[in-house]
Write a protein that holds these residues in place. Sequence first.
Motif, PDB file in Angstrom:
ATOM      1  N   UNK A  25      -0.102  -5.917  -6.932  1.00 27.89           N
ATOM      2  CA  UNK A  25      -1.227  -5.693  -6.921  1.00 27.89           C
ATOM      3  C   UNK A  25      -1.960  -5.107  -5.589  1.00 27.89           C
ATOM      4  N   UNK A  26      -1.109  -4.566  -4.983  1.00 25.40           N
ATOM      5  CA  UNK A  26      -1.805  -3.851  -3.428  1.00 25.40           C
ATOM      6  C   UNK A  26      -1.815  -2.540  -3.934  1.00 25.40           C
ATOM      7  N   UNK A  27      -3.056  -2.018  -3.229  1.00 30.08           N
ATOM      8  CA  UNK A  27      -3.272  -0.437  -3.199  1.00 30.08           C
ATOM      9  C   UNK A  27      -2.164   0.338  -2.668  1.00 30.08           C
ATOM     10  N   UNK A  28      -2.244   1.678  -2.880  1.00 23.56           N
ATOM     11  CA  UNK A  28      -1.221   2.636  -2.155  1.00 23.56           C
ATOM     12  C   UNK A  28      -1.280   2.440  -0.951  1.00 23.56           C
ATOM     13  N   UNK A  29      -2.498   2.634  -0.278  1.00 23.94           N
ATOM     14  CA  UNK A  29      -2.814   2.448   1.136  1.00 23.94           C
ATOM     15  C   UNK A  29      -2.138   1.094   1.623  1.00 23.94           C
ATOM     16  N   UNK A  30      -2.434  -0.005   0.879  1.00 18.41           N
ATOM     17  CA  UNK A  30      -1.607  -1.328   1.495  1.00 18.41           C
ATOM     18  C   UNK A  30      -0.296  -0.956   1.535  1.00 18.41           C
ATOM     19  N   UNK A  31       0.273  -0.588   0.513  1.00 16.38           N
ATOM     20  CA  UNK A  31       1.992  -0.569   0.361  1.00 16.38           C
ATOM     21  C   UNK A  31       2.327   0.452   1.552  1.00 16.38           C
ATOM     22  N   UNK A  32       1.719   1.467   1.536  1.00 12.01           N
ATOM     23  CA  UNK A  32       2.222   2.471   2.637  1.00 12.01           C
ATOM     24  C   UNK A  32       1.866   1.656   4.306  1.00 12.01           C
ATOM     25  N   UNK A  33       0.874   1.224   4.296  1.00 12.39           N
ATOM     26  CA  UNK A  33       0.692   0.396   5.697  1.00 12.39           C
ATOM     27  C   UNK A  33       1.723  -0.562   5.929  1.00 12.39           C
ATOM     28  N   UNK A  34       2.220  -1.388   4.949  1.00  9.89           N
ATOM     29  CA  UNK A  34       3.100  -2.253   5.184  1.00  9.89           C
ATOM     30  C   UNK A  34       4.536  -1.622   5.514  1.00  9.89           C
TER      31      UNK A  34
END
Length: 311
Positions: A25-34
């Motif tokens: 349920x993470x956004x693209x930006x959240x996945x990329x930041x991780x």
Amino acid sequence: MKTLTLPGTDISAPNVVLGLMRIQDKTDDEVRALVHAARDAGIDFVDHADIYGSTLHGCEERFAEAMALTPSERDALTIQTKCGIVKDEGYFDFSYEHITSSVEGSLRALRTDRIDILLLHRPDALVEPEEVARAFDELHAAGKVRAFGVSNHTPRQIDLLKKHVTQPIVANQLQLSITHAPLVAQGVAANMLAEDQSVVRDGGGIVDYCRLHDITVQAWSPFQAGFFTGVLLGNPDYAELNAVIDRLAARYDVPPIAVATAWITRHPAQMQVVLGTTTPQRVTDAALGSDLPLTRAEWYELFRTAGHIVP
């Protein structure tokens, strides 16, 4: 970041791994930041499973969508995934058909032409090792899977597979934290009849078995107090342990989570720690424990204050 070559392979891997079971349920930006936080910390190894997410292959697909890896970016990552759990039906399946179809689904979801490491997720009581061997042989020969391993397996379950599987079993992913450590603690209290800690629960010395057979232990839930009972860090039930963690964190000038990581990476078995967090800063902080040089006395102090017996 400390690295190791997984025995039986040419795969160079960090001893801290990014687990991606919670990104559905993470956004693209959240996945990329991780992922970028992990890469900045020296972690180029990601851990998936076909059942992670709200749908089959959900987290694998979310990862691929968000990252949109170029060929060179894909080559720079080690991608591990797992198969064998039929979640919606409540059973395990190590049949040839299930393993091969699961891998095909993972390849599509991850948008890649190969899986670097495939693990059998939880032991299948109905396993037919000849079927596993046939699946592994075909997947390896086709270049779809580079290396194979298991998760939550005992020594005898691995031996049964190895009777037929020709590829090396390179990893065994097992639950391990300072407080959830029967696979380490049992050996320390061996031959103590009155103590529960002496009871063999892993089929007989799984860590020693893995060391003897060049199998890398991958520690999942490295900060869980028990079996999904909450984290040990800051947990009032482990006040004495946390006091020691905080003191060592101050001594080494690292966050407490790095000390919890280091308790695992300090072990001479050269284990990998599988992080399950979706918070980039926690990835950064935990990674600082990769090569933290805990002394023997410090390691045992953490072990003892976690509630384990040191006779």
